[in-house]
Design a protein around this motif. Structure first.
Motif, PDB file in Angstrom:
ATOM      1  N   THR A  45       0.836  -1.198   0.000  1.00 41.02           N
ATOM      2  CA  THR A  45       0.000   0.000   0.000  1.00 41.02           C
ATOM      3  C   THR A  45       0.873   1.251   0.000  1.00 41.02           C
ATOM      4  N   VAL A  46       0.229   2.360  -0.357  1.00 40.83           N
ATOM      5  CA  VAL A  46       0.837   3.684  -0.262  1.00 40.83           C
ATOM      6  C   VAL A  46      -0.082   4.522   0.619  1.00 40.83           C
ATOM      7  N   GLN A  47       0.508   5.211   1.591  1.00 40.93           N
ATOM      8  CA  GLN A  47      -0.267   6.052   2.504  1.00 40.93           C
ATOM      9  C   GLN A  47       0.229   7.481   2.414  1.00 40.93           C
ATOM     10  N   GLY A  48      -0.673   8.391   2.098  1.00 41.98           N
ATOM     11  CA  GLY A  48      -0.358   9.812   2.098  1.00 41.98           C
ATOM     12  C   GLY A  48      -0.909  10.440   3.359  1.00 41.98           C
ATOM     13  N   PRO A  49      -0.856  11.765   3.439  1.00 42.75           N
ATOM     14  CA  PRO A  49      -1.293  12.427   4.665  1.00 42.75           C
ATOM     15  C   PRO A  49      -2.807  12.429   4.856  1.00 42.75           C
ATOM     16  N   GLN A  50      -3.544  12.112   3.825  1.00 41.94           N
ATOM     17  CA  GLN A  50      -5.001  12.118   3.935  1.00 41.94           C
ATOM     18  C   GLN A  50      -5.551  10.816   3.377  1.00 41.94           C
ATOM     19  N   GLY A  51      -6.643  10.372   3.926  1.00 46.15           N
ATOM     20  CA  GLY A  51      -7.336   9.226   3.368  1.00 46.15           C
ATOM     21  C   GLY A  51      -6.751   7.893   3.775  1.00 46.15           C
ATOM     22  N   ASP A  52      -7.351   6.863   3.215  1.00 45.93           N
ATOM     23  CA  ASP A  52      -6.964   5.489   3.510  1.00 45.93           C
ATOM     24  C   ASP A  52      -5.778   5.076   2.643  1.00 45.93           C
ATOM     25  N   PRO A  53      -5.045   4.042   3.065  1.00 45.72           N
ATOM     26  CA  PRO A  53      -3.960   3.531   2.224  1.00 45.72           C
ATOM     27  C   PRO A  53      -4.515   3.061   0.880  1.00 45.72           C
ATOM     28  N   ILE A  54      -3.712   3.213  -0.174  1.00 47.32           N
ATOM     29  CA  ILE A  54      -4.093   2.812  -1.527  1.00 47.32           C
ATOM     30  C   ILE A  54      -3.278   1.578  -1.887  1.00 47.32           C
ATOM     31  N   ASP A  55      -3.963   0.532  -2.367  1.00 49.97           N
ATOM     32  CA  ASP A  55      -3.283  -0.701  -2.761  1.00 49.97           C
ATOM     33  C   ASP A  55      -2.432  -0.472  -4.002  1.00 49.97           C
ATOM     34  N   ILE A  56      -1.272  -1.136  -4.035  1.00 50.55           N
ATOM     35  CA  ILE A  56      -0.484  -1.135  -5.262  1.00 50.55           C
ATOM     36  C   ILE A  56      -0.927  -2.340  -6.088  1.00 50.55           C
ATOM     37  N   SER A  57      -0.716  -2.261  -7.409  1.00 52.24           N
ATOM     38  CA  SER A  57      -1.085  -3.361  -8.303  1.00 52.24           C
ATOM     39  C   SER A  57       0.061  -3.610  -9.281  1.00 52.24           C
ATOM     40  N   ASN A  58       0.013  -4.750  -9.937  1.00 52.57           N
ATOM     41  CA  ASN A  58       1.008  -5.128 -10.952  1.00 52.57           C
ATOM     42  C   ASN A  58       2.437  -5.077 -10.406  1.00 52.57           C
ATOM     43  N   GLY A  59       2.612  -5.377  -9.115  1.00 45.76           N
ATOM     44  CA  GLY A  59       3.936  -5.290  -8.505  1.00 45.76           C
ATOM     45  C   GLY A  59       4.834  -6.445  -8.898  1.00 45.76           C
ATOM     46  N   LYS A  60       6.047  -6.109  -9.338  1.00 46.47           N
ATOM     47  CA  LYS A  60       7.025  -7.123  -9.743  1.00 46.47           C
ATOM     48  C   LYS A  60       8.404  -6.730  -9.237  1.00 46.47           C
ATOM     49  N   VAL A  61       9.188  -7.754  -8.871  1.00 46.11           N
ATOM     50  CA  VAL A  61      10.573  -7.549  -8.448  1.00 46.11           C
ATOM     51  C   VAL A  61      11.448  -8.373  -9.379  1.00 46.11           C
ATOM     52  N   ASP A  62      12.520  -7.736  -9.902  1.00 42.45           N
ATOM     53  CA  ASP A  62      13.468  -8.419 -10.785  1.00 42.45           C
ATOM     54  C   ASP A  62      14.862  -7.944 -10.403  1.00 42.45           C
ATOM     55  N   GLY A  63      15.542  -8.735  -9.556  1.00 40.20           N
ATOM     56  CA  GLY A  63      16.857  -8.327  -9.073  1.00 40.20           C
ATOM     57  C   GLY A  63      16.716  -7.110  -8.180  1.00 40.20           C
ATOM     58  N   ASP A  64      17.426  -6.019  -8.532  1.00 42.07           N
ATOM     59  CA  ASP A  64      17.333  -4.802  -7.735  1.00 42.07           C
ATOM     60  C   ASP A  64      16.306  -3.821  -8.317  1.00 42.07           C
ATOM     61  N   LYS A  65      15.506  -4.271  -9.271  1.00 32.78           N
ATOM     62  CA  LYS A  65      14.478  -3.431  -9.897  1.00 32.78           C
ATOM     63  C   LYS A  65      13.096  -3.868  -9.419  1.00 32.78           C
ATOM     64  N   LEU A  66      12.226  -2.889  -9.209  1.00 33.81           N
ATOM     65  CA  LEU A  66      10.840  -3.223  -8.935  1.00 33.81           C
ATOM     66  C   LEU A  66       9.947  -2.222  -9.634  1.00 33.81           C
ATOM     67  N   THR A  67       8.764  -2.692 -10.005  1.00 32.68           N
ATOM     68  CA  THR A  67       7.773  -1.848 -10.670  1.00 32.68           C
ATOM     69  C   THR A  67       6.417  -2.124 -10.056  1.00 32.68           C
ATOM     70  N   PHE A  68       5.578  -1.106 -10.034  1.00 30.09           N
ATOM     71  CA  PHE A  68       4.203  -1.278  -9.583  1.00 30.09           C
ATOM     72  C   PHE A  68       3.389  -0.076 -10.011  1.00 30.09           C
ATOM     73  N   ASP A  69       2.074  -0.217  -9.919  1.00 29.41           N
ATOM     74  CA  ASP A  69       1.141   0.847 -10.269  1.00 29.41           C
ATOM     75  C   ASP A  69       0.297   1.198  -9.054  1.00 29.41           C
ATOM     76  N   VAL A  70      -0.135   2.451  -9.016  1.00 33.24           N
ATOM     77  CA  VAL A  70      -1.078   2.921  -8.003  1.00 33.24           C
ATOM     78  C   VAL A  70      -2.176   3.667  -8.766  1.00 33.24           C
ATOM     79  N   THR A  71      -3.426   3.312  -8.489  1.00 33.07           N
ATOM     80  CA  THR A  71      -4.549   3.948  -9.174  1.00 33.07           C
ATOM     81  C   THR A  71      -5.428   4.652  -8.151  1.00 33.07           C
ATOM     82  N   PHE A  72      -5.676   5.937  -8.399  1.00 33.06           N
ATOM     83  CA  PHE A  72      -6.592   6.703  -7.547  1.00 33.06           C
ATOM     84  C   PHE A  72      -7.165   7.852  -8.365  1.00 33.06           C
ATOM     85  N   ASN A  73      -8.348   8.283  -8.004  1.00 37.56           N
ATOM     86  CA  ASN A  73      -9.036   9.380  -8.697  1.00 37.56           C
ATOM     87  C   ASN A  73      -9.069   9.168 -10.204  1.00 37.56           C
TER      88      ASN A  73
END
Length: 143
Positions: A45-73
């Motif tokens: 999840t990602v938590q900002g100063p307001q609101g509820d935590p937002i789930d991350i999606s499409n998260g992948k780890v490859d060695g020292d690289k990682l990618t993910f998406d966050v969708t809101f609004n």
């Protein structure tokens, strides 16, 4: 083990990471990322100063690289990251022209450190009104 094999091993990013996000007007606010890694799969999840935590999606780890998406609004922000010990260098890119891409450096939260800024406490409920005072005894007149 050769250097190439050691470098290909996935970084362990499970835990809490924090950053300060700077806004175009020069202000900033805290972000807290909580990751859970299972092999090459990344959730969290990602938590900002307001609101509820937002789930991350499409998260992948490859060695020292990682990618993910966050969708809101109705907007999706793609995150490309490189892990370096207790830091993650992150570049974001939005599918909306209204949200510019940016770069952040996340730092791993130390054990025992607060995970995120605490939300303001809810105001206390007002105390119930005091019961009415008993009626005064009738005045006695001297005889």
């Amino acid at each position: 083990m050769t250097f190439a094999a050691a470098n290909a091993r996935a970084a362990d990013v499970t835990g809490t990471w924090s950053a300060e996000m700077k806004t175009p007007d020069g202000n900033s606010f805290p972000l807290t990322f909580t990751f859970k890694q299972d092999g090459d799969k990344l959730t969290g999840t990602v938590q900002g100063p307001q609101g509820d935590p937002i789930d991350i999606s499409n998260g992948k780890v490859d060695g020292d690289k990682l990618t993910f998406d966050v969708t809101f609004n109705g907007m999706t922000i793609h995150h490309d990251c490189t892990v370096d010990g207790d830091e993650i260098k992150m570049t974001t890119k939005s599918d909306s022209g209204d949200f510019p891409g940016m770069q952040l450096t996340l730092k791993r939260a130390q054990a025992g450190a607060p995970a995120a800024p605490a939300a303001p406490a809810a105001p206390a409920a007002p105390a119930p009104p005091a019961p009415p005072a008993p009626p005064a005894p009738p005045a006695q007149t001297p005889q």
